[in-house]
Structure formats: C-alpha cells, structure tokens
Scaffold this motif. Sequence first.
Motif, PDB file in Angstrom:
ATOM      1  N   UNK A  49       0.826  -1.208   0.000  1.00  0.00           N
ATOM      2  CA  UNK A  49       0.000   0.000   0.000  1.00  0.00           C
ATOM      3  C   UNK A  49       0.856   1.252   0.000  1.00  0.00           C
ATOM      4  N   UNK A  50       1.947   1.229   0.760  1.00  0.00           N
ATOM      5  CA  UNK A  50       2.863   2.377   0.774  1.00  0.00           C
ATOM      6  C   UNK A  50       3.532   2.543  -0.587  1.00  0.00           C
ATOM      7  N   UNK A  51       3.874   1.434  -1.234  1.00  0.00           N
ATOM      8  CA  UNK A  51       4.486   1.533  -2.566  1.00  0.00           C
ATOM      9  C   UNK A  51       3.495   2.086  -3.594  1.00  0.00           C
ATOM     10  N   UNK A  52       2.230   1.723  -3.476  1.00  0.00           N
ATOM     11  CA  UNK A  52       1.216   2.291  -4.375  1.00  0.00           C
ATOM     12  C   UNK A  52       1.114   3.797  -4.132  1.00  0.00           C
ATOM     13  N   UNK A  53       1.155   4.214  -2.869  1.00  0.00           N
ATOM     14  CA  UNK A  53       1.162   5.642  -2.547  1.00  0.00           C
ATOM     15  C   UNK A  53       2.387   6.316  -3.150  1.00  0.00           C
ATOM     16  N   UNK A  54       3.538   5.655  -3.052  1.00  0.00           N
ATOM     17  CA  UNK A  54       4.764   6.207  -3.640  1.00  0.00           C
ATOM     18  C   UNK A  54       4.627   6.364  -5.159  1.00  0.00           C
ATOM     19  N   UNK A  55       3.999   5.381  -5.812  1.00  0.00           N
ATOM     20  CA  UNK A  55       3.778   5.491  -7.260  1.00  0.00           C
ATOM     21  C   UNK A  55       2.915   6.714  -7.569  1.00  0.00           C
ATOM     22  N   UNK A  56       1.851   6.896  -6.793  1.00  0.00           N
ATOM     23  CA  UNK A  56       0.988   8.067  -6.984  1.00  0.00           C
ATOM     24  C   UNK A  56       1.742   9.363  -6.763  1.00  0.00           C
ATOM     25  N   UNK A  57       2.603   9.392  -5.762  1.00  0.00           N
ATOM     26  CA  UNK A  57       3.397  10.598  -5.499  1.00  0.00           C
ATOM     27  C   UNK A  57       4.376  10.881  -6.630  1.00  0.00           C
ATOM     28  N   UNK A  58       4.958   9.839  -7.206  1.00  0.00           N
ATOM     29  CA  UNK A  58       5.881  10.035  -8.342  1.00  0.00           C
ATOM     30  C   UNK A  58       5.138  10.645  -9.531  1.00  0.00           C
ATOM     31  N   UNK A  59       3.932  10.161  -9.780  1.00  0.00           N
ATOM     32  CA  UNK A  59       3.117  10.713 -10.875  1.00  0.00           C
ATOM     33  C   UNK A  59       2.759  12.165 -10.559  1.00  0.00           C
ATOM     34  N   UNK A  60       2.267  12.403  -9.352  1.00  0.00           N
ATOM     35  CA  UNK A  60       1.848  13.751  -8.959  1.00  0.00           C
ATOM     36  C   UNK A  60       2.997  14.743  -9.029  1.00  0.00           C
ATOM     37  N   UNK A  61       4.154  14.357  -8.518  1.00  0.00           N
ATOM     38  CA  UNK A  61       5.327  15.226  -8.516  1.00  0.00           C
ATOM     39  C   UNK A  61       5.652  15.716  -9.930  1.00  0.00           C
ATOM     40  N   UNK A  62       5.552  14.802 -10.897  1.00  0.00           N
ATOM     41  CA  UNK A  62       5.890  15.176 -12.271  1.00  0.00           C
ATOM     42  C   UNK A  62       4.737  15.886 -12.974  1.00  0.00           C
ATOM     43  N   UNK A  63       3.507  15.503 -12.658  1.00  0.00           N
ATOM     44  CA  UNK A  63       2.350  16.087 -13.337  1.00  0.00           C
ATOM     45  C   UNK A  63       2.142  17.557 -12.979  1.00  0.00           C
TER      46      UNK A  63
END
Length: 192
Positions: A49-63
């Motif tokens: 679940x934390x890794x899924x959150x990290x994936x979302x943060x990586x997308x958000x950071x770049x978007x």
Amino acid sequence: MDNTPLTDALALRATASAFDAQRGKLPVPEDPHRSPDVVAVARQISELGQLVTDLGNEVLFRAVNQDQAPHTARVITNFASAVAPAGEAASALGAVAHQLAFLKQTEHLRDQPDARNAREAAVGVMEEALTTADAALHDVANSLHSASAMVSPPSARLQAARSRSTTPAPGTPPPGVATAVAAPSDRIARSR
C-alpha cells in the motif's frame, strides 16, 4: 529537484528494486523459513500500500511541474501503469491473509471431512493467490526496470563510442565500394 533523464531513471530503478524486494519477501508454503503467516502477510500488504502511494506521489510530482521535460510524459505513464499490477499483488495477498485466517479459525475442525475439504480448498486458493502476487510483482519490477533503461541517458562511454564510429550513415555505400552508374536511357534504346 529537477526531472532530468538521469534522476527519473534512478527513481524508476529504485521503485523497481522496491518491488523486487517485495517479491523476495513473498511467503512460500513449502518453505519452513518463509511459510505463510497472517501477520507477515498483513505487513506486506501494508508495505505494498505504501508503494502504491509512492507510485501516486511520483506521478503527482511530475504532473504538477509546469516545465516538463520531453521524457516526463513517458515517466508518468510508466509510474501510473505500475499501479494496477501493484494493486493486483496487494489484492492477492489479501486473499492469502483471508485463507490463513480461515485455516487458523478451523484448525480444531481439521479432522472432520467437510472441514478437511474446505481447508484443502483454502490451501489451493492461497497457493494460486501467491502465484498471482508473484507474477504481478514481477511485472511491476520488470516494466519499471525497462522504463528506467529507456529514460536513462546513454553512458559517456557509449556516447564516445558513437562519436568514433566509422559506420556510414544509412543509404551511404561503405568506403571503397564502387557504385554503378546507370546508363542514360537514350543509349539503351538505340542499341536495340
């Protein structure tokens, strides 16, 4: 932090390695050192679940970055596409935890024929779920490793080798090869 190809490649690679590590922690029913345990499986679900959150943060950071580099859309796509198989792995581990809880709850009934059949079915469901989790984590890690290689700038050695290359440009004959000159069409017609 800048979104350079190198920093993005490193982020992709680090995330891929985190999923590889999760895959290495999956329980193995026949292995006494890695046998399924509901507490360990629950921890692993939480980590996924934390890794899924990290994936979302990586997308958000770049978007949200207004000055996106040309490669950024591809990096966003790769991080975003990893969410589905990561979620599939977490869901499969949820099924494992469910079956482990059922086995613990029915331990005292294991000698009864109906309970024995249900417990055997639970073990089968658990093994299938572990196979699904393993495949999903493998897919996530491989796609992120591949994406890292695609985004990563060529090494200095590769760039130097390319600059020294003697390979001719496409469509150019190699040096020292004579090319045939076509005869004018009026000469060919007159010789008949």
